[in-house]
Enzyme design. Sequence first.
Site, PDB file in Angstrom:
ATOM      1  N   GLY A   1      30.975  37.596  20.860  1.00 37.18           N
ATOM      2  CA  GLY A   1      32.051  37.090  21.709  1.00 37.18           C
ATOM      3  C   GLY A   1      31.507  36.102  22.726  1.00 37.18           C
ATOM      4  O   GLY A   1      30.419  36.303  23.288  1.00 37.18           O
TER       5      GLY A   1
ATOM      6  N   GLY B   1      33.901  34.697  25.019  1.00 41.84           N
ATOM      7  CA  GLY B   1      34.918  34.559  26.061  1.00 41.84           C
ATOM      8  C   GLY B   1      34.223  34.741  27.399  1.00 41.84           C
ATOM      9  O   GLY B   1      32.979  34.740  27.476  1.00 41.84           O
TER      10      GLY B   1
ATOM     11  N   ALA C   1      33.736  37.327  29.167  1.00 39.97           N
ATOM     12  CA  ALA C   1      32.832  38.479  29.193  1.00 39.97           C
ATOM     13  C   ALA C   1      31.569  38.180  28.385  1.00 39.97           C
ATOM     14  O   ALA C   1      30.448  38.360  28.866  1.00 39.97           O
ATOM     15  CB  ALA C   1      33.546  39.715  28.655  1.00 39.97           C
ATOM     16  N   GLY C   2      31.748  37.718  27.153  1.00 36.51           N
ATOM     17  CA  GLY C   2      30.607  37.506  26.254  1.00 36.51           C
ATOM     18  C   GLY C   2      29.685  36.404  26.736  1.00 36.51           C
ATOM     19  O   GLY C   2      28.455  36.573  26.776  1.00 36.51           O
TER      20      GLY C   2
ATOM     21  N   SER D   1      52.747  31.726  33.930  1.00 42.82           N
ATOM     22  CA  SER D   1      51.856  32.522  34.773  1.00 42.82           C
ATOM     23  C   SER D   1      52.581  33.328  35.858  1.00 42.82           C
ATOM     24  O   SER D   1      53.555  32.868  36.454  1.00 42.82           O
ATOM     25  CB  SER D   1      50.857  31.594  35.446  1.00 42.82           C
ATOM     26  OG  SER D   1      50.161  32.295  36.447  1.00 42.82           O
TER      27      SER D   1
ATOM     28  N   ARG E   1      53.344  44.091  36.980  1.00 39.02           N
ATOM     29  CA  ARG E   1      53.991  43.616  35.752  1.00 39.02           C
ATOM     30  C   ARG E   1      54.832  44.682  35.058  1.00 39.02           C
ATOM     31  O   ARG E   1      55.898  44.393  34.538  1.00 39.02           O
ATOM     32  CB  ARG E   1      52.915  43.121  34.795  1.00 39.02           C
ATOM     33  CG  ARG E   1      52.235  41.915  35.335  1.00 39.02           C
ATOM     34  CD  ARG E   1      51.038  41.520  34.533  1.00 39.02           C
ATOM     35  NE  ARG E   1      50.483  40.316  35.152  1.00 39.02           N
ATOM     36  CZ  ARG E   1      49.400  39.698  34.723  1.00 39.02           C
ATOM     37  NH1 ARG E   1      48.750  40.154  33.672  1.00 39.02           N
ATOM     38  NH2 ARG E   1      48.969  38.623  35.326  1.00 39.02           N
TER      39      ARG E   1
ATOM     40  N   HIS F   1      51.115  41.125  26.191  1.00 37.10           N
ATOM     41  CA  HIS F   1      50.220  40.178  26.844  1.00 37.10           C
ATOM     42  C   HIS F   1      48.762  40.632  26.900  1.00 37.10           C
ATOM     43  O   HIS F   1      47.849  39.851  26.681  1.00 37.10           O
ATOM     44  CB  HIS F   1      50.741  39.960  28.264  1.00 37.10           C
ATOM     45  CG  HIS F   1      49.873  39.087  29.101  1.00 37.10           C
ATOM     46  ND1 HIS F   1      49.654  37.766  28.800  1.00 37.10           N
ATOM     47  CD2 HIS F   1      49.162  39.334  30.237  1.00 37.10           C
ATOM     48  CE1 HIS F   1      48.852  37.235  29.714  1.00 37.10           C
ATOM     49  NE2 HIS F   1      48.527  38.172  30.579  1.00 37.10           N
TER      50      HIS F   1
ATOM     51  N   GLU G   1      37.888  42.557  27.846  1.00 39.23           N
ATOM     52  CA  GLU G   1      39.163  43.161  27.462  1.00 39.23           C
ATOM     53  C   GLU G   1      38.997  44.179  26.338  1.00 39.23           C
ATOM     54  O   GLU G   1      39.838  45.068  26.171  1.00 39.23           O
ATOM     55  CB  GLU G   1      40.174  42.063  27.064  1.00 39.23           C
ATOM     56  CG  GLU G   1      41.574  42.625  26.876  1.00 39.23           C
ATOM     57  CD  GLU G   1      42.637  41.566  26.627  1.00 39.23           C
ATOM     58  OE1 GLU G   1      42.416  40.379  26.954  1.00 39.23           O
ATOM     59  OE2 GLU G   1      43.707  41.945  26.093  1.00 39.23           O
TER      60      GLU G   1
ATOM     61  N   LEU H   1      40.073  38.582  34.441  1.00 36.85           N
ATOM     62  CA  LEU H   1      38.936  37.663  34.566  1.00 36.85           C
ATOM     63  C   LEU H   1      37.884  38.288  35.477  1.00 36.85           C
ATOM     64  O   LEU H   1      36.685  38.202  35.224  1.00 36.85           O
ATOM     65  CB  LEU H   1      39.405  36.321  35.134  1.00 36.85           C
ATOM     66  CG  LEU H   1      40.475  35.591  34.310  1.00 36.85           C
ATOM     67  CD1 LEU H   1      40.805  34.244  34.952  1.00 36.85           C
ATOM     68  CD2 LEU H   1      40.019  35.357  32.874  1.00 36.85           C
TER      69      LEU H   1
END
Length: 659
Positions: free
Chosen positions: A42, A44, A46-47, A286, A339, A421, A445, A461
């Site tokens: 990954g 992203g 994190a990766g 957003s 949310r 989401h 995630e 994030l």
Amino acid sequence: MAKTIDSRIPEGPISEKWSNYKAHQRLVNPKNKLKLDVIVVGTGLAGASAAASLAEMGFNVYNFCIQDSPRRAHSIAAQGGINAAKNYQNDGDSVYRLFYDTVKGGDYRAREANVYRLAEVSNNIIDQCVAQGVPFAREYGGTLANRSFGGAQVSRTFYAKGQTGQQLLLGAYSALSAQVQAGKVKLYTRYEMEDVVIVDGKARGIIAKNLVTGKLERFSANAVVIATGGYGNAYFLSTNAMGCNCTAAVQCYRKGAYMANPSYVQIHPTCIPVHGDKQSKLTLMSESLRNDGRIWVPKKIEDAKALQAGTKEGWEIPEEDRDYYLERRYPAFGNLVPRDVASRAAKERCDKGFGVNNTGLAVFLDFSESINRLGLDAMKQRYGNLFDMYEEITDVYPGDLANEINGVKYYKPMMIYPAIHYTMGGVWVDYELQTSIPGLFAIGECNFSDHGANRLGASALMQGLADGYFVLPYTIQNYLADQSLWPRVSTDLPEFAETEKAVDAELDRLLNIKGKRSVDSIHKELGHIMWEYVGMGRTAEGLKTGIQKMKELQKEFDTNLFVPGTKDGLNVELDKAIHLRDFFTMGELVAHDALSRNESCGGHFREEYQTEEGEAKRDDENFFYVGCWEYKGADKDPELIKEPLEYEAIKVQTRNYKN
Ligand SMILES: Cc1cc2nc3c(=O)[nH]c(=O)nc-3n(C[C@H](O)[C@H](O)[C@H](O)COP(=O)(O)OP(=O)(O)OC[C@H]3O[C@@H](n4cnc5c(N)ncnc54)[C@H](O)[C@@H]3O)c2cc1C
């Protein structure tokens, strides 16, 4: 009695756990780091952050992604911002307050110690990213700007227009590129991890498919880290990028990694409503828009009916006939409730017939009041690209003046509706971010760690970068300290050969079904089942029906799937078929978990368990635990294992956003 599992949370008061951990952890001899290899799957946020940090510390890193560049990971989709407890606004923020808001936002189902650590390192993330040159928005005087996100009464969200994820990923990518240049990271783009290889009970490597040549390849290392994102696309329609999948996570689950809290799925309140059955993607507007946009439906049912019939427009309805239902129900937080609360409230209004578009499944997000107060230019500065994106998709520009009633100017509103989401559930990890398979770590995630039953906006994030830059690089060393005695294992071991053979056989199986239905047609049907029975409102009966329907559809998948082409070379349909196979496993897990959790909390809403006002009703006596699921075989139900939650700093209470 169900089995339990230990999360290896260090002893001591919550404010000292992490600093003690860092102080006492056995560091790998710096010389040995140079000999140790880590696979990071990954790229992203994190990766990429983990790969860059591990390489900087001296490890050799093999970093994989399915896209043609790390810069194209799904993380670039993140629009609104990233939280940190800097208290730049002097509005009373602190580490404790961010910690508290996150635990409360997660409906008291997160692991308390992890969340405290997250809040503690949140400030370092901002410093790190500023040092990398991430162009965060700034005030006129040059200091970093903030805005507010749901579930918080302070302004702690740092942002770069509506492209925060992209800018953060460019920062992480530059750190990664420096390590590629230094020879410490080897990048494998357009490679997909198909399975994890276990040797002597430890994760020792992966089998990856070169997506261009179709060839399966073996990679070994001293530890494997997956940072492969969430499983939202199991629902077919979601705000996630089309390539998001849970194959790596599900294969790890099949090999013994527990899957935790799969039923905690986030349904985001502000997405562009579904507008037809040919759609394959939903678009997020957003949450930051809720700083200035007000959510409403008509007070009068006849107005709603006229809107649905297309004989009236929103801007023709005057102020006194509008129901700003979030402000009415939750005066303390108003439009900035979390949310899960905002999504359920929208559904409640639409279920009662007050929806504002032709399907009756939409509410308004209206900027008239803010434009009248601050001017359109101010709105454009804050949300310019989001307004443009909305116009591109719907042909309506939210800043267009549409009407004036009694001297009040009304601008065209957005229409929004909740959509899948984010997934709070994921691979179970202990305090060290290690899964139940030694040597296998999960970050970002794809793990379950910090958000409980509902994630607050701008916290994904924060968590991904906390895991990647600041937590994993320390915790993994506790495991790797022992590994420095071990040489890297050979990919000629029978375990590698067997795993590769099994992956290859699976590809053959999928290609040889030779049925009549495309991957997408089955995936869409799975998505319908999940949204209908495992979506925003769940019941025991519905969940049982959902599981049954998923099983039937899985039979259809196994007997009537058509995958064109061969396994040699690029075959996108084959890759999608693999992903769909794993979405089935994940979908059933979501349903099992939801069925076993006889309470409502956060994103998991069981209709049987609600208050008279329609709020989620938790049962702390019986469900104050992380629900971990152990794979028992393809034809067997998974087994529930519990990690009891222990709170020492926060008093568990009913969430209240009203006052
Ligand atoms: C539209 C949208 C807006 C958002 N806005 C915000 C926001 O404002 N603030 C916030 O905090 N969060 C936001 N989020 C959530 C946040 O963007 C994600 O949770 C986060 O980016 C996930 O990062 P990640 O690194 O864990 O995974 P991802 O970014 O999903 O990256 C996954 C990586 O794994 C790779 N991969 C996957 N499977 C395999 C495999 N089998 N083999 C090899 N590689 C694989 C992919 O190539 C990719 O590199 C938003 C999400 C969406 C959808």
